[in-house]
Design a protein around this motif. Structure first.
Motif, mmCIF file in Angstrom:
data_model
loop_
_atom_site.group_PDB
_atom_site.id
_atom_site.type_symbol
_atom_site.label_atom_id
_atom_site.label_comp_id
_atom_site.label_asym_id
_atom_site.label_seq_id
_atom_site.Cartn_x
_atom_site.Cartn_y
_atom_site.Cartn_z
ATOM 1 N N LYS A 1 43.473 42.028 33.610
ATOM 2 C CA LYS A 1 42.989 42.740 32.387
ATOM 3 C C LYS A 1 42.608 44.526 32.628
ATOM 4 O O LYS A 1 42.259 44.622 33.553
ATOM 5 C CB LYS A 1 42.366 42.479 31.317
ATOM 6 N N THR A 2 43.479 45.217 32.004
ATOM 7 C CA THR A 2 42.784 46.301 32.542
ATOM 8 C C THR A 2 41.353 46.684 31.519
ATOM 9 O O THR A 2 41.229 46.095 30.771
ATOM 10 C CB THR A 2 43.732 47.835 31.666
ATOM 11 N N ASP A 3 40.900 47.363 32.020
ATOM 12 C CA ASP A 3 39.335 47.938 31.317
ATOM 13 C C ASP A 3 39.649 47.997 29.235
ATOM 14 O O ASP A 3 41.015 49.081 29.203
ATOM 15 C CB ASP A 3 39.384 49.528 31.697
ATOM 16 N N PRO A 4 38.869 48.137 28.530
ATOM 17 C CA PRO A 4 38.990 47.587 27.114
ATOM 18 C C PRO A 4 38.983 48.913 26.738
ATOM 19 O O PRO A 4 40.315 49.257 25.747
ATOM 20 C CB PRO A 4 37.940 46.396 26.583
ATOM 21 N N HIS A 5 38.364 49.918 27.283
ATOM 22 C CA HIS A 5 38.073 50.834 26.552
ATOM 23 C C HIS A 5 38.766 51.285 27.309
ATOM 24 O O HIS A 5 39.496 52.976 26.029
ATOM 25 C CB HIS A 5 36.554 51.399 26.644
ATOM 26 N N MET A 6 40.038 51.287 28.205
ATOM 27 C CA MET A 6 40.900 52.746 28.770
ATOM 28 C C MET A 6 42.352 52.425 27.939
ATOM 29 O O MET A 6 43.099 52.545 27.382
ATOM 30 C CB MET A 6 40.996 52.795 29.753
ATOM 31 N N ARG A 7 41.973 50.468 28.136
ATOM 32 C CA ARG A 7 43.765 49.999 27.193
ATOM 33 C C ARG A 7 43.578 50.811 25.828
ATOM 34 O O ARG A 7 44.938 50.755 24.829
ATOM 35 C CB ARG A 7 43.706 48.801 27.624
ATOM 36 N N SER A 8 42.779 50.965 25.220
ATOM 37 C CA SER A 8 42.871 51.044 23.485
ATOM 38 C C SER A 8 43.102 52.069 23.118
ATOM 39 O O SER A 8 43.171 52.843 22.324
ATOM 40 C CB SER A 8 41.781 50.313 23.254
ATOM 41 N N GLY A 9 43.791 53.259 24.487
ATOM 42 C CA GLY A 9 44.103 54.772 23.987
ATOM 43 C C GLY A 9 45.614 54.562 24.194
ATOM 44 O O GLY A 9 45.856 55.736 23.588
ATOM 45 N N ASP A 10 46.608 53.560 24.227
ATOM 46 C CA ASP A 10 48.026 53.995 24.514
ATOM 47 C C ASP A 10 48.132 52.030 24.735
ATOM 48 O O ASP A 10 47.276 51.238 24.278
ATOM 49 C CB ASP A 10 48.241 54.565 25.781
ATOM 50 N N PHE A 11 49.618 52.160 24.593
ATOM 51 C CA PHE A 11 50.529 51.087 24.263
ATOM 52 C C PHE A 11 50.369 50.398 25.534
ATOM 53 O O PHE A 11 51.552 50.256 25.731
ATOM 54 C CB PHE A 11 51.562 51.690 23.457
ATOM 55 N N SER A 12 49.641 51.086 26.941
ATOM 56 C CA SER A 12 50.583 49.970 27.944
ATOM 57 C C SER A 12 50.324 48.194 27.874
ATOM 58 O O SER A 12 49.525 48.474 27.416
ATOM 59 C CB SER A 12 50.323 51.029 29.160
ATOM 60 N N GLU A 13 50.680 48.068 28.810
ATOM 61 C CA GLU A 13 50.336 46.653 28.759
ATOM 62 C C GLU A 13 49.147 45.965 29.297
ATOM 63 O O GLU A 13 48.619 46.689 30.162
ATOM 64 C CB GLU A 13 51.190 45.940 29.891
ATOM 65 N N VAL A 14 48.355 45.073 28.160
ATOM 66 C CA VAL A 14 47.100 45.191 28.683
ATOM 67 C C VAL A 14 46.531 44.175 30.377
ATOM 68 O O VAL A 14 45.464 44.446 30.776
ATOM 69 C CB VAL A 14 46.592 44.260 27.795
ATOM 70 N N THR A 15 48.204 43.591 30.119
ATOM 71 C CA THR A 15 46.843 43.026 32.019
ATOM 72 C C THR A 15 48.208 43.374 32.430
ATOM 73 O O THR A 15 49.459 43.160 32.089
ATOM 74 C CB THR A 15 47.454 41.204 31.503
ATOM 75 N N ALA A 16 48.316 42.411 33.839
ATOM 76 C CA ALA A 16 48.875 43.139 35.005
ATOM 77 C C ALA A 16 49.278 41.138 35.849
ATOM 78 O O ALA A 16 48.490 40.423 35.434
ATOM 79 C CB ALA A 16 48.575 43.418 35.804
ATOM 80 N N GLY A 17 50.465 40.922 35.938
ATOM 81 C CA GLY A 17 50.634 40.114 36.238
ATOM 82 C C GLY A 17 50.924 40.038 37.877
ATOM 83 O O GLY A 17 50.386 40.526 38.811
ATOM 84 N N PRO A 18 51.051 38.137 38.326
ATOM 85 C CA PRO A 18 50.583 38.108 39.018
ATOM 86 C C PRO A 18 51.319 37.937 40.290
ATOM 87 O O PRO A 18 53.036 39.118 40.063
ATOM 88 C CB PRO A 18 51.328 36.423 39.338
ATOM 89 N N THR A 19 51.191 38.647 41.776
ATOM 90 C CA THR A 19 52.643 39.349 42.605
ATOM 91 C C THR A 19 53.321 37.376 43.012
ATOM 92 O O THR A 19 52.502 36.649 42.466
ATOM 93 C CB THR A 19 51.540 39.266 44.005
ATOM 94 N N GLU A 20 54.340 37.313 43.760
ATOM 95 C CA GLU A 20 55.042 36.137 44.332
ATOM 96 C C GLU A 20 53.672 35.311 45.091
ATOM 97 O O GLU A 20 54.171 33.708 44.860
ATOM 98 C CB GLU A 20 55.865 36.611 45.237
ATOM 99 N N ARG A 21 52.668 36.617 45.848
ATOM 100 C CA ARG A 21 52.274 35.511 46.506
ATOM 101 C C ARG A 21 51.246 34.653 46.057
ATOM 102 O O ARG A 21 50.571 33.555 46.404
ATOM 103 C CB ARG A 21 51.504 35.990 47.718
ATOM 104 N N ASP A 22 50.693 35.309 44.894
ATOM 105 C CA ASP A 22 49.756 34.595 43.946
ATOM 106 C C ASP A 22 50.308 33.339 43.066
ATOM 107 O O ASP A 22 50.256 32.305 42.580
ATOM 108 C CB ASP A 22 49.248 36.127 42.357
ATOM 109 N N ALA A 23 51.677 33.778 42.719
ATOM 110 C CA ALA A 23 52.413 32.747 41.270
ATOM 111 C C ALA A 23 52.399 31.418 42.673
ATOM 112 O O ALA A 23 52.745 30.327 41.967
ATOM 113 C CB ALA A 23 53.695 33.549 41.496
ATOM 114 N N ALA A 24 52.824 31.652 43.092
ATOM 115 C CA ALA A 24 52.990 30.131 44.027
ATOM 116 C C ALA A 24 52.193 29.780 44.996
ATOM 117 O O ALA A 24 52.368 28.041 44.730
ATOM 118 C CB ALA A 24 53.585 30.998 46.105
ATOM 119 N N ALA A 25 50.933 29.993 45.195
ATOM 120 C CA ALA A 25 50.121 29.635 45.665
ATOM 121 C C ALA A 25 49.237 29.056 44.413
ATOM 122 O O ALA A 25 48.738 27.947 44.377
ATOM 123 C CB ALA A 25 48.723 31.223 45.429
ATOM 124 N N GLU A 26 49.755 29.572 42.479
ATOM 125 C CA GLU A 26 49.077 28.599 41.648
ATOM 126 C C GLU A 26 50.361 27.725 41.271
ATOM 127 O O GLU A 26 49.972 26.203 40.960
ATOM 128 C CB GLU A 26 48.945 29.577 40.232
#
Length: 570
Positions: free
Chosen positions: A478-503
């Motif tokens: 997740k992005t920093d709560p105080h930075m993200r609350s200043g605009d509408f950019s996505e709160v979370t960053a998704g996994p990489t393909e490698r992260d997803a395969a490992a999961e």
């Protein structure tokens, strides 16, 4: 005391005494009173998924390096996985058997990665040839878009009518971009258009076109108007300015009518609309405060939303309800009262009861009400039958579904209702028997005319956990709560393909054979053999039992890592 041994490679398996000579004279099958039966069963995650996504197959393929195959397996049942990988409450994960081993598999994170892959590479979905028949769909929210997508794959000419200037319904006007970026939504809608679906915006059924005309011009009509009528809150009879419903506020923001706010906002409610309104107010420059009449445990909003609002320092007053509102020196004076919880009501939650004498007053600049939504059937001239997510208003007429059809109101449930509506329309127009209301029909099974797997979902006790290592689950960054609350950019960053395969590799793949050959290796009579599914890297293989030589020892069922072999009386 016994010591647990984990075998991960073939050279670690113990030697098994056997004869390589002819043993046909010693048919051990006559000794047994039980015998193994290959019994693929539903996984608990797929059973809980409203869309019946084939999660075990998706996970097994991704873990094996077949990202394209995993993407196709998901896209077959899921009309917009990039959307649902972000906004689904993940009922699947709540049912994950891995929860009793270490941590639940982060299925939604994997779905998000594969959803993004689907938007980039457009999996080659099976599509029937054109039927020559047409279907009209009223509403381009998740139910309408889902119905359109599956009907297009079934060979129908589909036209969607949307009264707003852009398609998406609640996905565009109700869910903020920090949860669902608009480029992702637009790409998902473009993917549906590429299937040949005609989406006509700015057309209001009941005003621009009469519903009965649609029934004349199309072979079938499906209506998914959503639930856009906000329920009223009793504010002591106040009817002045300064009060707005949460849905109207969000729609105005995302249409571009409101681009900034100032002052203090009281947000009344505890659902996702209330949380979204409060977090949107914060991002537009206002100061929100949420008031909810029950406790945190009864709050209907998604857990992630509540936690992210807390991280963003949005105050929430629980067990607090408004009972009056008046104008006072250019502001709004709201009378609040403290509540306590009584007996359970019809919703299964404890009923809030006012505590007399606990009234106090707060002054705010605006009040946003978000205590629930209701359907608006005015365009149809009827209240409809709301008992089933896809109900038939008229045996020969309009099908009704999505939020307006009743049931749980999530994007996943609406998309599932859309898929079911497509199947029911296909049944009606093709003459095939429609599935029973309780039947868990998937799109792939309907397309291939295969029956649903029988049996209860695989339980944790059916899994041979000795073949799995304990590990931590993947968590979205997740992005920093105080930075993200200043605009509408996505709160979370998704996994990489490698992260997803490992999961995905953490998944037990409950109830599905993946050709691991464990049963073959452990069978002392060599009476088991795998029939490999060559189309999917062994995922979905089956087991053949030689009844002449199986003496029913049960080792295969005991050692099967995924619970696909059970012992039964011959």
């Amino acid at each position: 005391m016994t010591t647990k041994i984990t075998l991960t490679q073939i050279d670690q398996y113990p030697e098994v005494p056997s004869s390589w000579g002819g043993m046909e004279w010693n048919k051990t099958g006559s000794w047994r009173f039980l015998m193994p039966v290959f019994s693929p069963r539903p996984s608990p995650c797929s059973r809980e998924c409203p869309l019946q996504n084939n999660i075990p197959e998706m996970m097994a393929l991704l873990a094996d390096g077949d990202t394209a195959g995993a993407t196709l397996a998901l896209a077959l049942e899921n009309p917009f996985p990039a959307v649902l990988g972000r906004v689904c409450p993940a009922f699947c994960t709540e049912a994950c058997n891995r929860d009793r081993f270490d941590e639940r598999v982060s299925i939604r994170a994997v779905e998000r990665l594969l959803g993004n892959e689907a938007l980039k590479k457009h999996p080659d979905l099976p599509k029937r040839k054109a039927t020559g028949k047409s279907v009209a769909i009223v509403g381009s929210g998740p139910a309408g878009l889902s119905t359109a997508r599956f009907l297009a794959l079934l060979g129908y000419a589909v036209t969607v009518f949307e009264r707003e200037e852009a398609p998406g319904g609640v996905l565009r006007l109700g869910i903020p971009p920090y949860r669902l970026p608009r480029d992702i939504l637009d790409s998902c809608i473009d993917a549906i258009r590429r299937l040949g679906v005609d989406i006509r915006t700015g057309v209001s059924i009941g005003t621009d076109i009469i519903l009965t005309d649609l029934e004349k011009d199309f072979d079938a009509v499906f209506a998914a108007p959503g639930a856009h009528r906000s329920l009223d809150v009793d504010l002591g009879g106040y009817t002045g300015i300064g009060v707005l419903s949460g849905l109207s506020f969000l729609a105005d923001v995302f249409r571009g009518t409101i681009d900034s706010v100032t002052g203090e906002y009281a947000v009344i409610g505890g659902g996702n609309t209330a949380l979204d309104a409060a977090r949107t107010i914060l991002r537009l420059g206002g100061s929100p405060h949420i008031y909810y009449r029950r406790s945190r445990d009864e709050m209907p909003a998604f857990t992630d939303e509540i936690e992210e609002a807390r991280e963003e320092d949005i105050p929430i007053s629980y067990l607090t309800a408004p009972v009056g509102l008046t104008e006072k020196k250019g502001r709004l004076a709201m009378t609040l009262i403290t509540m306590e919880l009584g007996e359970e009501d019809a919703s299964g939650r404890r009923r809030p009861v006012q505590i007399s004498g606990s009234e106090r007053e707060v002054c705010v600049d605006r009040v946003i009400t978000a205590v629930g939504e209701a359907e608006d059937f005015s365009f149809m001239g009827t209240d409809g039958d709301k008992k089933d997510p896809v109900s038939i208003l008229d045996a020969e007429g309009v099908l009704l579904g999505g939020d307006a059809g009743g049931g749980r109101r999530t994007v996943a449930d609406a998309a599932a209702a859309g898929k079911r509506a497509a199947i029911m329309i296909d049944a009606r127009l093709s003459g095939r028997p429609a599935p029973e209301a309780t039947e868990r029909m998937t799109f792939s099974r309907w397309l291939e005319e295969r029956p649903a797997p029988e049996g209860d979902p695989v339980a944790f006790e059916d899994i041979q956990t000795a073949y799995f290592k304990k590990s931590d689950a993947y968590r979205l960054q997740k992005t920093d709560p105080h930075m993200r609350s200043g605009d509408f950019s996505e709160v979370t960053a998704g996994p990489t393909e490698r992260d997803a395969a490992a999961e995905a590799a953490r998944c037990f793949v409950c109830g599905t054979c993946i050709d691991c050959k464990t049963c073959e290796r452990f069978c002392p009579d060599f009476s088991l053999s795998i029939i490999r599914n060559l189309k999917a890297r062994g995922v979905g293989s089956s087991v053949r039992v030689d009844e002449d030589f199986c003496k029913g020892c049960g080792i295969c069922a005991r050692e099967c890592p995924r619970g696909v072999i059970v012992m039964k009386t011959p």
